[in-house]
Design an enzyme around this catalytic site. Structure first.
Site, PDB file in Angstrom:
ATOM      1  N   HIS A 102     -15.803  12.498  -2.434  1.00 19.53           N
ATOM      2  CA  HIS A 102     -14.894  12.077  -1.578  1.00 19.53           C
ATOM      3  C   HIS A 102     -14.313  13.041  -0.600  1.00 19.53           C
ATOM      4  O   HIS A 102     -14.038  13.132   0.698  1.00 19.53           O
ATOM      5  CB  HIS A 102     -13.852  10.924  -1.722  1.00 19.53           C
ATOM      6  CG  HIS A 102     -12.962  10.567  -0.841  1.00 19.53           C
ATOM      7  ND1 HIS A 102     -13.433   9.284   0.206  1.00 19.53           N
ATOM      8  CD2 HIS A 102     -11.595  10.743  -0.624  1.00 19.53           C
ATOM      9  CE1 HIS A 102     -12.269   9.231   0.938  1.00 19.53           C
ATOM     10  NE2 HIS A 102     -11.204   9.920   0.480  1.00 19.53           N
TER      11      HIS A 102
ATOM     12  N   ASP B 242     -10.933   9.981   5.539  1.00 19.46           N
ATOM     13  CA  ASP B 242     -10.240   9.036   4.691  1.00 19.46           C
ATOM     14  C   ASP B 242      -8.937   8.340   5.619  1.00 19.46           C
ATOM     15  O   ASP B 242      -9.705   7.761   6.809  1.00 19.46           O
ATOM     16  CB  ASP B 242      -9.445   9.785   3.602  1.00 19.46           C
ATOM     17  CG  ASP B 242      -8.658   8.834   2.496  1.00 19.46           C
ATOM     18  OD1 ASP B 242      -9.591   8.131   1.739  1.00 19.46           O
ATOM     19  OD2 ASP B 242      -7.613   8.585   2.623  1.00 19.46           O
TER      20      ASP B 242
ATOM     21  N   TYR C  29      -1.201   1.955   2.589  1.00 22.00           N
ATOM     22  CA  TYR C  29      -1.990   1.104   1.889  1.00 22.00           C
ATOM     23  C   TYR C  29      -1.147  -0.511   2.173  1.00 22.00           C
ATOM     24  O   TYR C  29      -1.824  -1.375   2.068  1.00 22.00           O
ATOM     25  CB  TYR C  29      -2.046   1.463   0.358  1.00 22.00           C
ATOM     26  CG  TYR C  29      -3.171   2.642   0.491  1.00 22.00           C
ATOM     27  CD1 TYR C  29      -4.731   2.216   0.732  1.00 22.00           C
ATOM     28  CD2 TYR C  29      -2.622   4.038   0.493  1.00 22.00           C
ATOM     29  CE1 TYR C  29      -5.478   3.410   0.503  1.00 22.00           C
ATOM     30  CE2 TYR C  29      -3.373   4.743   0.244  1.00 22.00           C
ATOM     31  CZ  TYR C  29      -5.009   4.540   0.206  1.00 22.00           C
ATOM     32  OH  TYR C  29      -5.671   5.665   0.292  1.00 22.00           O
TER      33      TYR C  29
END
Length: 291
Positions: free
Chosen positions: A267, A103, A211
């Site tokens: 994921h 990730d 982010y």
């Protein structure tokens, strides 16, 4: 501090901050970088496995768990994250490492490998596409834009933090439990560990700041040329945020690429299918050393 599983905890100062890590084993360095909303604990199934042959170091990225959490949002730009990794490798007394990332940790690993290829012996990334392919998909693929809705949501001030901590950080636990195909991969104590890490003062905003600088991180000044490093990509095929199609075309950017797809896996690939992930890692490390 010694751990019950044979690993120990320590801190290292690099790039003007103090980072926490867990380590086990001796030998060449294997450095592991986790993703969101995780911490070093996401590598709990890999640390003892590879400590038989490596000095395994599983880092808490800046802003996470017991690592420092700079308040300045600029502190979470990709350039700073790359410098953290460089400082950790050198600070531990090594010139290079096997770099493993999942990730966001995988995104950092990709960028670090381009910036400092001489410091990466082998690269292993999990459920994170090559930055060039991800940037292209975000800009031109409507389906991936929808899958990545949360990136836009995380740009909002305050509201994401409120919702993530609401009801005893239930959204943190749900991120693992709801997305996993094999729900038994995450025990109650696993989910509590992730909630506790996110609940540390300043952690949520720090985690979201990754982010909030995502656009500049992936459209950085790095040149996405062909990476000449043995590279393993492991991909859980049922990733609801990052489509399997994001892996297509990776070979245009990597000379020595191996891709292993894991069906019926989310994921959270190294936690949901640890035995298979460890097997693929072991095969890759052995084969790439022999070639």
């Amino acid at each position: 501090m010694s751990g019950l599983n044979g690993w120990t905890e320590d801190f290292i100062t690099t790039n003007r901050i103090k980072l926490h890590y867990v380590t086990q084993g001796e030998g060449p360095l294997m450095l592991m970088l986790h993703g969101f909303p995780e911490f070093w604990y996401s590598w709990r199934h890999q640390i003892p496995e590879f400590a038989r042959n490596y000095k395994v170091v599983a880092l808490d990225l800046r802003g996470y768990n017991d690592s420092d959490k700079p308040q300045d949002p600029e502190a979470y730009k990709m350039g700073e994250l790359i410098e953290d990794v460089e400082g950790v490798i050198k600070g531990l007394g090594y010139e290079s490492c096997v770099l493993v990332g999942h990730d966001w940790g995988g995104a950092i690993a990709w960028c670090f490998a381009y910036e400092f290829p001489q410091m990466v012996e082998k690269l292993i990334v999990m459920n994170i596409p090559h930055p060039a392919l991800f940037t292209e998909a975000i800009r031109s693929n409507p389906q991936q834009m929808l899958r990545s809705w949360y990136i836009l949501f995380f740009q909002l001030p305050g509201l994401p933090e409120f919702l993530l901590q609401w009801n005893d950080y239930n959204a943190i636990a749900a991120a693992f439990q709801n997305l996993a195909i094999d729900k038994s991969a995450f025990t109650w104590s696993d989910l509590e560990a992730y909630k506790d890490a996110a609940a540390k003062r300043g952690a949520l905003t720090a985690m979201l700041n990754y982010y909030r600088h995502a656009w500049s991180s992936f459209s950085s000044s790095l040149e996405w040329e062909v990476l000449d490093l043995p590279t393993l990509m492991i991909w859980g095929e049922e990733d609801t945020a990052l489509a399997k199609e994001l892996t297509y075309g990776t070979e245009a950017y990597v000379n020595h690429l191996t891709i292993k797809y894991i069906p019926n896996c989310s994921h959270w690939v190294q936690q949901e299918q640890p035995l298979l992930v460890n097997q693929y890692m072991r095969e890759f490390l052995t084969e790439s050393s022999a070639s």
